[in-house]
Design a protein around this motif. Structure first.
Motif, PDB file in Angstrom:
ATOM      1  N   ALA A 531     -26.146 -37.601  14.792  1.00 53.33           N
ATOM      2  CA  ALA A 531     -26.093 -39.065  14.793  1.00 53.33           C
ATOM      3  C   ALA A 531     -26.715 -39.665  16.054  1.00 53.33           C
ATOM      4  O   ALA A 531     -26.617 -39.112  17.152  1.00 53.33           O
ATOM      5  CB  ALA A 531     -24.644 -39.528  14.660  1.00 53.33           C
ATOM      6  N   LEU A 532     -27.353 -40.818  15.889  1.00 47.67           N
ATOM      7  CA  LEU A 532     -27.958 -41.570  16.988  1.00 47.67           C
ATOM      8  C   LEU A 532     -27.386 -42.977  16.980  1.00 47.67           C
ATOM      9  O   LEU A 532     -27.396 -43.651  15.952  1.00 47.67           O
ATOM     10  CB  LEU A 532     -29.487 -41.622  16.815  1.00 47.67           C
ATOM     11  CG  LEU A 532     -30.283 -42.380  17.889  1.00 47.67           C
ATOM     12  CD1 LEU A 532     -30.173 -41.677  19.234  1.00 47.67           C
ATOM     13  CD2 LEU A 532     -31.749 -42.499  17.468  1.00 47.67           C
ATOM     14  N   LYS A 533     -26.887 -43.438  18.120  1.00 47.12           N
ATOM     15  CA  LYS A 533     -26.259 -44.751  18.217  1.00 47.12           C
ATOM     16  C   LYS A 533     -27.313 -45.850  18.399  1.00 47.12           C
ATOM     17  O   LYS A 533     -28.326 -45.663  19.076  1.00 47.12           O
ATOM     18  CB  LYS A 533     -25.269 -44.791  19.390  1.00 47.12           C
ATOM     19  CG  LYS A 533     -24.179 -43.736  19.312  1.00 47.12           C
ATOM     20  CD  LYS A 533     -23.292 -43.962  18.111  1.00 47.12           C
ATOM     21  CE  LYS A 533     -22.207 -42.902  18.001  1.00 47.12           C
ATOM     22  NZ  LYS A 533     -21.305 -42.880  19.160  1.00 47.12           N
ATOM     23  N   GLY A 534     -27.040 -47.002  17.836  1.00 49.62           N
ATOM     24  CA  GLY A 534     -28.001 -48.098  17.880  1.00 49.62           C
ATOM     25  C   GLY A 534     -28.257 -48.657  19.264  1.00 49.62           C
ATOM     26  O   GLY A 534     -29.316 -49.224  19.517  1.00 49.62           O
ATOM     27  N   ASP A 535     -27.288 -48.517  20.191  1.00 52.11           N
ATOM     28  CA  ASP A 535     -27.473 -49.078  21.530  1.00 52.11           C
ATOM     29  C   ASP A 535     -27.936 -48.032  22.539  1.00 52.11           C
ATOM     30  O   ASP A 535     -27.917 -48.268  23.747  1.00 52.11           O
ATOM     31  CB  ASP A 535     -26.174 -49.727  22.018  1.00 52.11           C
ATOM     32  CG  ASP A 535     -25.014 -48.749  22.090  1.00 52.11           C
ATOM     33  OD1 ASP A 535     -25.159 -47.614  21.593  1.00 52.11           O
ATOM     34  OD2 ASP A 535     -23.959 -49.112  22.636  1.00 52.11           O
ATOM     35  N   ASP A 536     -28.360 -46.863  22.042  1.00 53.61           N
ATOM     36  CA  ASP A 536     -28.820 -45.802  22.936  1.00 53.61           C
ATOM     37  C   ASP A 536     -30.275 -46.050  23.337  1.00 53.61           C
ATOM     38  O   ASP A 536     -31.205 -45.629  22.651  1.00 53.61           O
ATOM     39  CB  ASP A 536     -28.676 -44.445  22.247  1.00 53.61           C
ATOM     40  CG  ASP A 536     -29.025 -43.275  23.168  1.00 53.61           C
ATOM     41  OD1 ASP A 536     -29.436 -43.534  24.319  1.00 53.61           O
ATOM     42  OD2 ASP A 536     -28.895 -42.113  22.740  1.00 53.61           O
ATOM     43  N   LYS A 537     -30.464 -46.728  24.466  1.00 46.69           N
ATOM     44  CA  LYS A 537     -31.818 -47.057  24.929  1.00 46.69           C
ATOM     45  C   LYS A 537     -32.475 -45.886  25.655  1.00 46.69           C
ATOM     46  O   LYS A 537     -33.663 -45.951  25.991  1.00 46.69           O
ATOM     47  CB  LYS A 537     -31.759 -48.271  25.850  1.00 46.69           C
ATOM     48  CG  LYS A 537     -31.239 -49.534  25.171  1.00 46.69           C
ATOM     49  CD  LYS A 537     -31.219 -50.701  26.144  1.00 46.69           C
ATOM     50  CE  LYS A 537     -30.672 -51.958  25.464  1.00 46.69           C
ATOM     51  NZ  LYS A 537     -30.630 -53.117  26.396  1.00 46.69           N
ATOM     52  N   SER A 538     -31.705 -44.837  25.904  1.00 46.93           N
ATOM     53  CA  SER A 538     -32.255 -43.697  26.637  1.00 46.93           C
ATOM     54  C   SER A 538     -32.843 -42.639  25.712  1.00 46.93           C
ATOM     55  O   SER A 538     -33.421 -41.656  26.181  1.00 46.93           O
ATOM     56  CB  SER A 538     -31.155 -43.051  27.492  1.00 46.93           C
ATOM     57  OG  SER A 538     -30.145 -42.487  26.671  1.00 46.93           O
TER      58      SER A 538
END
Length: 549
Positions: A531-538
Motif C-alpha cells: 500500500a502507498l499513502k496519498g500524503d506520502d510526498k517522499s
C-alpha cells in the motif's frame, strides 16, 4: 471520436512519439508494449479506451475542477451550448454485461452509501492518434485488452478512499457476457487473463469479471485512451514524480534523471506504461509507479495547482470528456461534477493505493492468481467499507467482549428477517438456504424468525439493524449462529433485524469459522498489498538496475 458542431474554447494538444512494441495479438506479460495503458474509443460503440491505471483516477478527481469550469461557463447562453458540447464528447456503454449482478452496497445508519468505480485503460489502436502513441500498427484491428484496471472505493461517510490494482495477467474466470449493442452476441464463460475480458463485449464484461473476482458491487466504470492521457497531463501542467536513479526504458521511451521531475504529455504516457524501467521490470512495479503518479496528481488537484486559469480549466474539460468512456450512470458532465465533489471531500491522508496480493499461477508462470487469504482480506475490507489504511474507527463494534448499546430483548420477541444472498456473480444461489437458517433460529429460540424472499446477492453474511436500540438484538442473533460481531452493522434500508446469508456460508447451520477469519485481526491491507499513502510526498520509484543510464 465524435465531433460536436459547437466549438469548445480549449484547444486539444496531441503529442507525438511513443514506444513501438514487439507485441502481437493476445495478452502478454513480457513487454511494456502497447497495452500498458489506455486505448481509444471509436465513434459511438467503445472498442477500447480507458484511463491508464493511474490516469483514470486522476481523471475522476480532475473532473472536480474540469466540470467546475463547465458549470461556471454554463451561466451564460453560450456556456450552456458548450456544456452540451462537452456532454456530446462523452462516450457511454453498458455497466454490466454479466448474467448475475451483485446487489448495490447497502446504506449505513445515516443513509450514506459507499461508492465503487472501476477505472480502466485499454490498449486499443483504432485511431491514427493512438497508433502513433501506442505503436504496433499490426494490432490496430485486434480486440482491445484492458491492461490497466483499478477499483476505486470511496467510503460511505467519504472519510477515506481505497484503490486496488489487479495485474493485467491475473488468471480469472470471465463470466458469460451478452453484448446487447451487438445483436445480443453471447461470449461464453472462460478462464483467461483479466485484461482479455474487455474483448468479451466491452467494459461491461470487465465489470462483471471484477464482481465475480472480488464480490464487490461496482457502481460505475470509466475508461481513457492513449491520446487522452497525453491531453490531460498537458491540461494540468504536468505531474511531479521521482526516480532513485537515472532511468531509460527503450520499450516505453521513458528517460528521466535521478530525483524529481515534472512529466506531461507523451512523457506522462511513458511513465504510466513503463514496466522494464522500474524495480523488477514487472507489472507489479508498474502498478506502484501508477499509484505514485495518481497520488501526486490528486495532491495537485486538491491544492488547486494549475487550475486557476479559466483557459486551463476549459482545456481540462475538453481533454477529460473527449478521453472518457463511462457507463450511462455517469453519462453527463453534471453527474461527473457531482462525483468529483464527492471525491474532493476525501482527505489526502486517507487515500490508500494498493495492489491485489498475488502469487505465480501454477498453470502458467507468466501469469498470476490472487494470493489465498491476503487477496480476499483486501477485497473483504472494501466489501465491508473499511479503509485499507487501518485508520478507521471500529465501525462494527469492538472485537473483544462486545458490549451491546442496548440489552437484547428475549429471543422470542426479536423479529428476524432471513434472506438468501448466496447467489453471486461467481455462483448460483443455494435453494432453500433462507428457510434452513430461519428454521435453525427458531430451534434456538428466535420464534419470530421468518424467510424474506427479497432477491439478494452478497459475498459476506451480515446481520443488519435499523435503530441503535436494536444493536443488542442483532448481536444476539449473530452470537447464536456463530457470526463474528463485525458482521453486525446498522443499515438504513432495513426495517427490522435482517440476516442476509452470503456466499461465504453456503452449507450448514453454524457459520463456518474459516469464513469469519477475514473479519478478525488488523483491519488494514496486508503487507503483500504494498500500500502507498496519498500524503506520502517522499515516495520515489526504484529503478531497475538493467535500465540505468
Amino acid at each position: 471520436m465524435r465531433q460536436s458542431s459547437v466549438q469548445g474554447p480549449g484547444a486539444q494538444r496531441r503529442a507525438s512519439g511513443a514506444e513501438t512494441t514487439e507485441r502481437g495479438g493476445g495478452p502478454r506479460r513480457d513487454g511494456a508494449g502497447p497495452g500498458d495503458l489506455p486505448g481509444q474509443r471509436q465513434g459511438g460503440r467503445h472498442q477500447g479506451g480507458g484511463p491508464p491505471a493511474p490516469g483514470g483516477k486522476h481523471r475522476v478527481l480532475r473532473w472536480v475542477s474540469t466540470t467546475l469550469a463547465v458549470l461556471i461557463l454554463g451561466t451564460a447562453g453560450a456556456g450552456y451550448l458548450y456544456y452540451e458540447h462537452l456532454n456530446g464528447n462523452l462516450d457511454k456503454d453498458d455497466l454490466n454485461l454479466g448474467d448475475n449482478k451483485l446487489d448495490k452496497s447497502a446504506p449505513n445508519a445515516a443513509g450514506q452509501t459507499p461508492l465503487n468505480i472501476l477505472l480502466l485503460g485499454s490498449d486499443s489502436r483504432k485511431s491514427k492518434e493512438n497508433v502513433k502513441l501506442g505503436g504496433a500498427r499490426a494490432d490496430r484491428d485486434r480486440p482491445a485488452l484492458a491492461d490497466v484496471q483499478m477499483l476505486l472505493h470511496v467510503s460511505a461517510d467519504r472519510s477515506n478512499m481505497s484503490v486496488i490494482s489487479v495485474p493485467r495477467d491475473t488468471r480469472v474466470t470471465i463470466p458469460r457476457c451478452t453484448d446487447k449493442k451487438d445483436s445480443d452476441k453471447v461470449y461464453p464463460e472462460t478462464s483467461d487473463t483479466i485484461n482479455s475480458s474487455l474483448a468479451h463485449g466491452g467494459p461491461g464484461c470487465t465489470v462483471a469479471t471484477w464482481e465475480e473476482l472480488t464480490g464487490i458491487p461496482i457502481d460505475h466504470f470509466m475508461m481513457i485512451d492513449f491520446s487522452g492521457v497525453v491531453d490531460m497531463a498537458d491540461a494540468v501542467g504536468g505531474v511531479p514524480v521521482c526516480v532513485d536513479n537515472n532511468v531509460y526504458d527503450a520499450k516505453s521511451g521513458l528517460r528521466l534523471k535521478k530525483g524529481d521531475s515534472t512529466i506531461k504529455g507523451v512523457q506522462a504516457l511513458q511513465w504510466l506504461r513503463t514496466r522494464h524501467g522500474f524495480e523488477d521490470g514487472s507489472d507489479i512495479g508498474r502498478a506502484k509507479a501508477q499509484h505514485l503518479y495518481m497520488n501526486s496528481m490528486v495532491r495537485q488537484l486538491k491544492a488547486g495547482t494549475k487550475l486557476t486559469d479559466p483557459d486551463k480549466l476549459t482545456d481540462l474539460a475538453e481533454a477529460a470528456t473527449k478521453a472518457l468512456t463511462v457507463d450511462d450512470g455517469l453519462g453527463t458532465v453534471k453527474k461527473l461534477y457531482d462525483l468529483g465533489n464527492d471525491l474532493k471531500r476525501v482527505p489526502t491522508k486517507r487515500i490508500t493505493m494498493a495492489t491485489m496480493p498475488w502469487v505465480p499461477d501454477a498453470q502458467n508462470p507468466a501469469h498470476v492468481i490472487p494470493k489465498p487469504g491476503d487477496a480476499d482480506k483486501t477485497f473483504s475490507l472494501m466489501r465491508n467499507d473499511v479503509g485499507l489504511d487501518g485508520k478507521d474507527k471500529k465501525k462494527h463494534g469492538p472485537k473483544k467482549k462486545p458490549v451491546p448499546s442496548d440489552p437484547a430483548a428475549p429471543k422470542g420477541e426479536i423479529p428476524v428477517a432471513v434472506q438468501n444472498g448466496t447467489g453471486t456473480a461467481a455462483q448460483i444461489a443455494v435453494r432453500g438456504r433462507a428457510a434452513t437458517i430461519a428454521g435453525q433460529l427458531t430451534r434456538l429460540g428466535f420464534s419470530q424468525a421468518a424467510t424474506d424472499a427479497t432477491p439478494k446477492s452478497r459475498a459476506d453474511t451480515t446481520v443488519s439493524y435499523p435503530k441503535a436500540d436494536q444493536r443488542g438484538d442483532a448481536q444476539a442473533v449473530a452470537k447464536a449462529l456463530g457470526l463474528p460481531d463485525s458482521a453486525v452493522r446498522p443499515a438504513a434500508e432495513v426495517s427490522q433485524v435482517t440476516l442476509v446469508i452470503g456466499a461465504d456460508w453456503r452449507t450448514g447451520t453454524e457459520y463456518p469459522k474459516s469464513a469469519g477469519s477475514e473479519k478478525h485481526g488488523d483491519e488494514k491491507a496486508p503487507d503483500s498489498a504494498d500500500a502507498l499513502k496519498g500524503d506520502d510526498k517522499s515516495a520515489c520509484m526504484k529503478v531497475n538496475p538493467a535500465n540505468v543510464w
